[in-house]
Design a protein around this motif. Sequence first.
Motif, mmCIF file in Angstrom:
data_model
loop_
_atom_site.group_PDB
_atom_site.id
_atom_site.type_symbol
_atom_site.label_atom_id
_atom_site.label_comp_id
_atom_site.label_asym_id
_atom_site.label_seq_id
_atom_site.Cartn_x
_atom_site.Cartn_y
_atom_site.Cartn_z
ATOM 1 N N UNK A 269 -11.654 -84.860 79.502
ATOM 2 C CA UNK A 269 -12.844 -85.532 78.991
ATOM 3 C C UNK A 269 -14.125 -84.833 79.446
ATOM 4 N N UNK A 270 -14.131 -84.307 80.666
ATOM 5 C CA UNK A 270 -15.313 -83.588 81.160
ATOM 6 C C UNK A 270 -15.533 -82.289 80.383
ATOM 7 N N UNK A 271 -14.452 -81.559 80.115
ATOM 8 C CA UNK A 271 -14.574 -80.334 79.321
ATOM 9 C C UNK A 271 -15.008 -80.666 77.896
ATOM 10 N N UNK A 272 -14.464 -81.752 77.349
ATOM 11 C CA UNK A 272 -14.843 -82.169 75.998
ATOM 12 C C UNK A 272 -16.317 -82.535 75.931
ATOM 13 N N UNK A 273 -16.801 -83.248 76.947
ATOM 14 C CA UNK A 273 -18.203 -83.665 76.959
ATOM 15 C C UNK A 273 -19.159 -82.474 76.977
ATOM 16 N N UNK A 274 -18.705 -81.355 77.563
ATOM 17 C CA UNK A 274 -19.544 -80.152 77.608
ATOM 18 C C UNK A 274 -19.235 -79.208 76.460
ATOM 19 N N UNK A 275 -18.366 -79.640 75.538
ATOM 20 C CA UNK A 275 -17.984 -78.834 74.372
ATOM 21 C C UNK A 275 -17.371 -77.496 74.791
ATOM 22 N N UNK A 276 -16.587 -77.518 75.871
ATOM 23 C CA UNK A 276 -15.869 -76.327 76.326
ATOM 24 C C UNK A 276 -14.509 -76.299 75.632
ATOM 25 N N UNK A 277 -14.215 -75.278 74.847
ATOM 26 C CA UNK A 277 -12.930 -75.228 74.139
ATOM 27 C C UNK A 277 -11.762 -75.235 75.128
ATOM 28 N N UNK A 278 -10.770 -76.055 74.837
ATOM 29 C CA UNK A 278 -9.584 -76.128 75.681
ATOM 30 C C UNK A 278 -8.505 -76.883 74.920
ATOM 31 N N UNK A 279 -7.302 -76.852 75.466
ATOM 32 C CA UNK A 279 -6.197 -77.624 74.902
ATOM 33 C C UNK A 279 -5.646 -78.551 75.975
ATOM 34 N N UNK A 280 -5.464 -79.799 75.599
ATOM 35 C CA UNK A 280 -4.903 -80.786 76.508
ATOM 36 C C UNK A 280 -3.775 -81.505 75.793
ATOM 37 N N UNK A 281 -2.642 -81.620 76.481
ATOM 38 C CA UNK A 281 -1.553 -82.358 75.872
ATOM 39 C C UNK A 281 -0.770 -83.112 76.930
ATOM 40 N N UNK A 282 -0.081 -84.154 76.472
ATOM 41 C CA UNK A 282 0.773 -84.953 77.343
ATOM 42 C C UNK A 282 2.093 -85.192 76.633
#
Length: 315
Positions: free
Chosen positions: A270-283
Amino acid sequence: MNRRAMLATTTTAVATTLLGSTAATATPAPAGRVTEGLRLRSRLLRQDVRYSLYLPPGHRPGRRYPVLYLLHGLIGDDTEWPGLGLGPIADRAIASGALPPTVVVMPDARRDPTRPPTEQAQTYYMDDADGSFRYAEMVVRELLPGVEARHGAGGSAARRAIGGESMGGFGALSFAFGHPGLFSAAFGLSVGHRTDAQVVALPQAEFDWRYAKAWGAGLVGQARLNDRYRRWNLLDMIARTPAEALSRTAYFLDCGSYDGFFEGNADLHLALTAKAVPHRFMAREGAHEWDYWTSGLPAALEAVGTAFAQAAAGR
């Protein structure tokens, strides 16, 4: 639906697709070679640092290869990943084209390589508060240039990645966040990142074993959330680093939906998303255990391979 359930539900389908794309073929993959017990002298630590090394199939001296630094967990050492199938998993990733032929370096993060990790204070890949054991500084200033020169690997951010599980995932992200642009990719499987509340609630013996050397011994309650804690806390690293700098590295996070670290991993996402930093998150369904990490490693290696390809193409 709470945040934890929502994140788990929306990412499970992605995880299934990614894992299916890295499944082994019926034909055995050519085998690379793993060597354990290698040593690099550290002037900063005034001792040898042990590491294990994976060389890809068909490795040729004189050719420069990409490099992946693969970090072990809390009670592991440099033999942890080789003992749990790193070689065959990397072989299959290379054979499928998901990962280019890559050298994998697996360093030992113990203070004393002659003693079991349960019998000594952990480094968590950080520097000691009093400067007596600067493991993080050693990695950047000595380990990376030393092994890359010795083994013809890496040499630039475009050809360098880092990853790990649990404590190793914490270390991988702390190096990537703390040194923007040093790695083209960084991944964490079940990253050992605790929320502030979880740090405060840790039993004293558990806190001291994990964090006392880096953050201060004997700290109780809110006193644990001091300046040293903020220096190394992954969320604080994200907050104080410009988005443009963070975005120089491709991030891949994967955490089990029943893992005690799920909330902390979701907070990183969520922190990376809030800063618009591209990344992949999965569960995926799973807990804090080796079955989860070994089954997730193929997708993490595929993410590294994609980052290497994009870096080579100048994207």
